[in-house]
Design a protein around this motif. Sequence first.
Motif, PDB file in Angstrom:
ATOM      1  N   UNK A 239       0.853  -1.200   0.000  1.00 51.44           N
ATOM      2  CA  UNK A 239       0.000   0.000   0.000  1.00 51.44           C
ATOM      3  C   UNK A 239       0.876   1.233   0.000  1.00 51.44           C
ATOM      4  N   UNK A 240       0.516   2.183  -0.846  1.00 47.67           N
ATOM      5  CA  UNK A 240       1.133   3.492  -0.799  1.00 47.67           C
ATOM      6  C   UNK A 240       0.016   4.516  -0.817  1.00 47.67           C
ATOM      7  N   UNK A 241      -0.128   5.247   0.283  1.00 44.39           N
ATOM      8  CA  UNK A 241      -1.237   6.175   0.478  1.00 44.39           C
ATOM      9  C   UNK A 241      -2.560   5.420   0.313  1.00 44.39           C
ATOM     10  N   UNK A 242      -3.408   5.854  -0.621  1.00 40.32           N
ATOM     11  CA  UNK A 242      -4.725   5.220  -0.767  1.00 40.32           C
ATOM     12  C   UNK A 242      -4.794   4.253  -1.939  1.00 40.32           C
ATOM     13  N   UNK A 243      -3.651   3.768  -2.413  1.00 38.35           N
ATOM     14  CA  UNK A 243      -3.626   2.774  -3.492  1.00 38.35           C
ATOM     15  C   UNK A 243      -3.005   1.478  -2.974  1.00 38.35           C
ATOM     16  N   UNK A 244      -3.683   0.369  -3.246  1.00 38.58           N
ATOM     17  CA  UNK A 244      -3.193  -0.966  -2.884  1.00 38.58           C
ATOM     18  C   UNK A 244      -2.846  -1.709  -4.167  1.00 38.58           C
ATOM     19  N   UNK A 245      -1.630  -2.223  -4.236  1.00 40.09           N
ATOM     20  CA  UNK A 245      -1.143  -2.915  -5.433  1.00 40.09           C
ATOM     21  C   UNK A 245      -0.893  -4.376  -5.097  1.00 40.09           C
ATOM     22  N   UNK A 246      -1.350  -5.250  -5.984  1.00 42.21           N
ATOM     23  CA  UNK A 246      -1.142  -6.694  -5.822  1.00 42.21           C
ATOM     24  C   UNK A 246      -0.397  -7.243  -7.025  1.00 42.21           C
ATOM     25  N   UNK A 247       0.687  -7.954  -6.763  1.00 43.55           N
ATOM     26  CA  UNK A 247       1.433  -8.677  -7.800  1.00 43.55           C
ATOM     27  C   UNK A 247       1.299 -10.164  -7.492  1.00 43.55           C
ATOM     28  N   UNK A 248       0.714 -10.916  -8.400  1.00 39.76           N
ATOM     29  CA  UNK A 248       0.539 -12.362  -8.218  1.00 39.76           C
ATOM     30  C   UNK A 248       1.283 -13.079  -9.341  1.00 39.76           C
ATOM     31  N   UNK A 249       2.237 -13.901  -8.970  1.00 32.19           N
ATOM     32  CA  UNK A 249       3.127 -14.562  -9.928  1.00 32.19           C
ATOM     33  C   UNK A 249       3.062 -16.069  -9.703  1.00 32.19           C
ATOM     34  N   UNK A 250       2.650 -16.806 -10.734  1.00 33.33           N
ATOM     35  CA  UNK A 250       2.484 -18.257 -10.631  1.00 33.33           C
ATOM     36  C   UNK A 250       3.360 -18.966 -11.667  1.00 33.33           C
ATOM     37  N   UNK A 251       3.858 -20.130 -11.257  1.00 30.85           N
ATOM     38  CA  UNK A 251       4.604 -20.962 -12.205  1.00 30.85           C
ATOM     39  C   UNK A 251       4.297 -22.424 -11.944  1.00 30.85           C
ATOM     40  N   UNK A 270       9.157  -9.327  -6.153  1.00 37.18           N
ATOM     41  CA  UNK A 270       9.501  -8.151  -5.340  1.00 37.18           C
ATOM     42  C   UNK A 270      10.117  -7.051  -6.194  1.00 37.18           C
ATOM     43  N   UNK A 271      10.911  -7.421  -7.170  1.00 33.57           N
ATOM     44  CA  UNK A 271      11.517  -6.425  -8.055  1.00 33.57           C
ATOM     45  C   UNK A 271      10.428  -5.692  -8.831  1.00 33.57           C
ATOM     46  N   UNK A 276       6.782  -0.858  -9.575  1.00 32.59           N
ATOM     47  CA  UNK A 276       5.439  -0.277  -9.586  1.00 32.59           C
ATOM     48  C   UNK A 276       5.315   0.809  -8.516  1.00 32.59           C
ATOM     49  N   UNK A 277       5.914   0.569  -7.345  1.00 30.05           N
ATOM     50  CA  UNK A 277       5.888   1.567  -6.275  1.00 30.05           C
ATOM     51  C   UNK A 277       6.606   2.846  -6.728  1.00 30.05           C
ATOM     52  N   UNK A 278       7.744   2.682  -7.403  1.00 24.57           N
ATOM     53  CA  UNK A 278       8.495   3.842  -7.902  1.00 24.57           C
ATOM     54  C   UNK A 278       7.691   4.604  -8.942  1.00 24.57           C
ATOM     55  N   UNK A 279       7.009   3.870  -9.818  1.00 21.26           N
ATOM     56  CA  UNK A 279       6.228   4.548 -10.871  1.00 21.26           C
ATOM     57  C   UNK A 279       5.052   5.310 -10.279  1.00 21.26           C
ATOM     58  N   UNK A 280       4.459   4.802  -9.189  1.00 18.75           N
ATOM     59  CA  UNK A 280       3.355   5.511  -8.539  1.00 18.75           C
ATOM     60  C   UNK A 280       3.859   6.805  -7.899  1.00 18.75           C
ATOM     61  N   UNK A 281       5.050   6.745  -7.337  1.00 23.24           N
ATOM     62  CA  UNK A 281       5.605   7.920  -6.684  1.00 23.24           C
ATOM     63  C   UNK A 281       6.145   8.930  -7.689  1.00 23.24           C
TER      64      UNK A 281
END
Length: 282
Positions: A239-251, A270-271, A276-281
């Motif tokens: 979460x960053x401020x009022x945005x929640x980001x989910x990354x789901x990676x399956x193999x 994680x990378x 994505x966090x950097x792009x939001x900021x």
Amino acid sequence: MQRKAYVPGTAALLVALLAGCTSGSADSGTTDDANPGDAGTATAVAQPGKYRTLPEPCGAVGQGTLDSLLPGIKQIADAQQREAAYAGEATLTYDTDRKVGCRWKVESTDATDHLLVDFERVVSYDNAVSDDNQARTIFGTKETAADLPEPTASATASDSASASDSASDSGTPSATPSSSASASSSDSSSTSASASASASPTGLEPRVLSGLGDEAFLDDALSSSGSTAQQRTVTVVFRTSNVIVTVEYEEQPATVGVVPDSQKMQDRARKLAAQLADSLNG
């Protein structure tokens, strides 16, 4: 005969009536004066969130990152199919200002990889609750649902260490039934193999992450499909401020008995989350 005088009594009655009317008028005047004061009382309004819009999800992941997370994408011979694979597929949404997402799926000779990126912009409809606090509550619900184990010293150390430790863990996840040879029966052998395969390597357990957004956690789950092939799902939520980001990676490897590498999958997820966090900021 002398007449009785009724005038004084009538006058007294009129005086009493007038006094009552005057008293009622005074009371009603007090009530009217009080109402505007109540209506004019200022109500504190919670601060809105930092973000008013969301990024275009299918364009939020660069081609180089997709090459890393979806190794089979470069193996696609047909140019149009490869381009479509890079483009991804937007998830269904009814309000692109509130929730957007994108999915990728790539099959190769070695494995089938899935990637989901989801953005949720939280808006509070309670004047007493800010968008950030509402997002914090929703994030907490997600973290509780993940049922993360209690943090260990090894997990904390792994989280703060660099990703260069992957070599030391490369052989750990590849558990097979032969690793349970000490079991007394075939049933116990199968159970031990399953437990060995499902256990995360030391330091790679599901956990809270530091240094990613305002708060974050990682989940890592290993399961078996109907073909008994092992499928690993690594999920990073931040979460960053009022945005929640989910990354789901399956193999899911194409070969039965091969277990997806937890270290590599976690590092890649994680990378991407950090990007994505950097792009939001911005």
